[in-house]
Design a protein around this motif. Structure first.
Motif, short mmCIF file in Angstrom:
data_model
loop_
_atom_site.label_atom_id
_atom_site.label_comp_id
_atom_site.label_asym_id
_atom_site.label_seq_id
_atom_site.Cartn_x
_atom_site.Cartn_y
_atom_site.Cartn_z
N ASP A 163 54.46 -26.70 -3.57
CA ASP A 163 55.77 -26.59 -3.39
C ASP A 163 56.45 -28.08 -3.41
O ASP A 163 55.66 -29.02 -3.70
N GLU A 164 57.74 -28.20 -3.57
CA GLU A 164 58.30 -29.71 -3.47
C GLU A 164 58.10 -30.67 -4.73
O GLU A 164 57.75 -31.45 -4.57
N THR A 165 57.96 -29.86 -5.86
CA THR A 165 57.60 -30.48 -7.00
C THR A 165 58.85 -31.58 -7.31
O THR A 165 60.01 -31.28 -7.51
N LYS A 166 58.20 -32.59 -7.84
CA LYS A 166 58.92 -33.64 -8.41
C LYS A 166 58.54 -34.21 -9.65
O LYS A 166 57.29 -34.12 -9.94
N CYS A 167 59.34 -35.03 -10.54
CA CYS A 167 59.08 -35.11 -11.89
C CYS A 167 59.64 -36.78 -11.97
O CYS A 167 60.67 -36.79 -11.69
N VAL A 168 59.09 -37.48 -12.76
CA VAL A 168 59.69 -38.87 -13.22
C VAL A 168 58.98 -39.25 -14.59
O VAL A 168 58.14 -38.63 -15.14
N GLU A 169 59.94 -40.06 -15.45
CA GLU A 169 59.38 -40.33 -16.77
C GLU A 169 58.46 -41.61 -16.70
O GLU A 169 59.18 -42.64 -16.13
N LEU A 170 57.26 -41.60 -17.26
CA LEU A 170 56.73 -42.96 -17.49
C LEU A 170 57.26 -43.71 -18.79
O LEU A 170 57.90 -43.36 -19.56
N PRO A 171 56.77 -45.16 -18.53
CA PRO A 171 57.42 -46.24 -19.69
C PRO A 171 56.89 -45.37 -21.00
O PRO A 171 57.49 -46.03 -21.99
N ASP A 172 55.97 -44.80 -21.41
CA ASP A 172 55.40 -44.14 -22.56
C ASP A 172 56.17 -42.95 -22.90
O ASP A 172 55.50 -42.27 -23.98
N LYS A 173 57.07 -42.63 -22.28
CA LYS A 173 57.79 -41.26 -22.52
C LYS A 173 56.98 -40.17 -22.03
O LYS A 173 57.59 -38.97 -21.88
N SER A 174 56.14 -40.27 -21.44
CA SER A 174 55.43 -39.06 -20.76
C SER A 174 56.01 -38.87 -19.31
O SER A 174 56.62 -39.49 -18.96
N VAL A 175 55.61 -37.61 -18.87
CA VAL A 175 56.06 -37.11 -17.76
C VAL A 175 54.99 -36.81 -16.62
O VAL A 175 54.34 -36.26 -16.85
N TRP A 176 55.41 -37.45 -15.47
CA TRP A 176 54.51 -37.33 -14.51
C TRP A 176 55.09 -36.61 -13.26
O TRP A 176 56.19 -36.64 -12.66
N ILE A 177 54.18 -35.52 -12.73
CA ILE A 177 54.74 -34.47 -11.63
C ILE A 177 53.77 -34.78 -10.60
O ILE A 177 52.54 -35.21 -10.43
N ASN A 232 58.75 -32.15 0.89
CA ASN A 232 59.65 -33.06 -0.07
C ASN A 232 58.84 -34.13 -0.70
O ASN A 232 58.10 -33.96 -1.64
N ALA A 233 59.15 -35.37 -0.44
CA ALA A 233 58.75 -36.55 -1.10
C ALA A 233 59.33 -36.77 -2.31
O ALA A 233 59.70 -35.96 -3.10
N SER A 234 59.30 -38.04 -2.59
CA SER A 234 59.91 -38.45 -4.03
C SER A 234 59.11 -39.40 -4.52
O SER A 234 58.36 -40.29 -4.05
N LEU A 235 59.14 -39.52 -5.88
CA LEU A 235 58.57 -40.45 -6.71
C LEU A 235 59.55 -41.33 -7.89
O LEU A 235 60.24 -40.54 -8.51
N VAL A 236 59.23 -42.42 -7.69
CA VAL A 236 60.02 -43.32 -8.65
C VAL A 236 59.37 -44.55 -9.35
O VAL A 236 58.10 -44.89 -8.90
N ILE A 237 59.62 -44.57 -10.68
CA ILE A 237 58.79 -45.80 -11.19
C ILE A 237 59.97 -46.99 -11.43
O ILE A 237 61.07 -46.93 -11.98
N VAL A 238 59.60 -48.07 -10.90
CA VAL A 238 60.44 -49.48 -10.87
C VAL A 238 59.89 -50.50 -11.66
O VAL A 238 58.70 -50.89 -11.71
N PRO A 239 60.59 -51.35 -12.72
CA PRO A 239 60.11 -52.53 -13.30
C PRO A 239 60.05 -53.66 -12.15
O PRO A 239 60.99 -53.71 -11.34
N ALA A 240 58.89 -54.50 -12.42
CA ALA A 240 58.89 -55.60 -11.34
C ALA A 240 58.28 -56.70 -12.23
O ALA A 240 57.70 -56.59 -13.27
N GLN A 241 58.17 -57.78 -11.66
CA GLN A 241 57.46 -58.76 -11.99
C GLN A 241 56.40 -59.38 -11.04
O GLN A 241 56.66 -59.60 -9.79
N ARG A 242 54.99 -59.69 -11.47
CA ARG A 242 54.07 -59.76 -10.34
C ARG A 242 54.05 -61.41 -10.45
O ARG A 242 54.17 -62.17 -11.31
N THR A 243 54.24 -61.84 -9.06
CA THR A 243 54.37 -63.05 -8.48
C THR A 243 53.03 -64.07 -8.96
O THR A 243 53.29 -65.17 -9.28
N SER A 244 52.08 -63.24 -9.10
CA SER A 244 50.64 -64.31 -9.36
C SER A 244 50.67 -64.87 -10.62
O SER A 244 50.37 -65.84 -10.84
N ASP A 245 51.04 -64.04 -11.56
CA ASP A 245 51.15 -64.50 -13.24
C ASP A 245 52.53 -64.27 -13.54
O ASP A 245 52.61 -64.46 -15.19
N ASN A 246 53.50 -63.78 -13.23
CA ASN A 246 54.86 -63.66 -13.66
C ASN A 246 54.77 -62.54 -14.78
O ASN A 246 55.40 -62.44 -15.60
#
Length: 289
Positions: A163-177, A232-246
């Protein structure tokens, strides 16, 4: 709907988008709306379930119905939706599917794939046979099933237990559910669809196995447990910058209701209490595994 013009600091008056009171049957309701904004159309595509039949009571002859609407975000007002039940159920006519509904939240508009007149839009479905994802390349005029109608996508997800299926697009164009497991003793399941051609018409879901496709309580993480509802629940993919090595990385964020081991006051038994807290789980995406 309510609209904000200042990035969520304040909100306008509530506007009815789909008005169930216009129907002759007083039991008629709309629910579980999924929406996405398309900058080409400059409109919001809305998909939802509706009617007078409950999901679990849905049959081939009398199904819980599916509706589609197009909304102008600059002029929010009531619209008349289109009944697309036959079109959406028709995608699964080769299966034993008898009931489905779009799962509420945001549909996923592809950042990378434009195989038709518009960027591809993915819609996650809960069905009585499995978690499913359908997609449109023309803003809802036509739909297809990602990976095929008969392919099982989710581990332990048949017979209304997903139940409560969600999906997002990964950076390589694949789809994660991600999908909720209704069965006690389980939490949420995951899988990834990978395209195998440059036209984005073919591909496959990952293998169904408990190790990589299920979030399961274990002693190593303090018997972490999502609540019995895992609602429910929700899944998102966000770009970020790692502080340890930028380094530029992507971070996955997954909101999930938490449960707590305790006593059910109604049944007077020890169990995991329902929807006690909300957690946001995160991880840096280093690779597909």
């Amino acid at each position: 709907a309510k609209k904000s013009d200042d990035n969520g600091a304040s909100w306008g008056e509530q506007v009815t988008i789909l008005d169930a009171t216009k129907e002759s049957d007083s039991n008629f309701k709309y629910g579980d709306a999924a929406t996405v904004y398309d900058p080409i159309e400059k409109r919001i595509l809305l998909m939802c379930c509706g009617g007078t039949v409950a999901y679990g009571k849905s049959t081939t002859k009398n199904p819980i119905r599916t509706y589609m609407a197009s909304i102008d975000p600059d002029h929010l007002s009531a619209v008349t939706p289109t009944d697309v039940t036959d079109k959406i159920y028709g995608l699964f006519k080769s299966t034993s599917l008898t009931g489905l509904f779009p799962t509420s939240g945001e549909m996923c508009r592809s950042k990378y794939i434009k195989a038709g007149s518009h960027n591809r839009i993915y819609l996650a479905l809960a069905t009585n046979i499995d978690a499913k994802v359908i997609y449109t390349d023309d803003f809802g005029k036509t739909w297809n099933v990602l990976g095929g109608a008969s392919t099982q996508t989710m581990y332990h997800a048949n017979n209304y237990t997903s139940d409560e299926t969600k999906c997002v697009e990964l950076p390589d164009k694949s789809v994660w559910i991600t999908a909720r497991f209704n069965g006690e003793g389980r939490s949420r399941g995951f899988n990834v669809f990978t395209y195998s051609d440059d036209n984005y018409t073919s591909g496959s879901w990952g293998p169904l196995n408990g190790t990589n496709c299920e979030a399961t309580p274990s002693s190593s993480n303090g018997n972490f447990r999502m609540s019995a509802s895992r609602c429910n629940a929700s899944l998102v993919i966000v770009p970020a910058q790692r502080t340890s090595d930028n380094a530029n990385v992507y971070v996955a964020l997954h909101s999930i209701p938490y449960g707590e081991w305790g006593t059910n006051p109604t049944l007077n038994v020890k169990t995991y209490t329902d929807r006690k807290d909300l957690g946001i789980n995160w991880k840096v995406l280093k690779d597909r595994n």
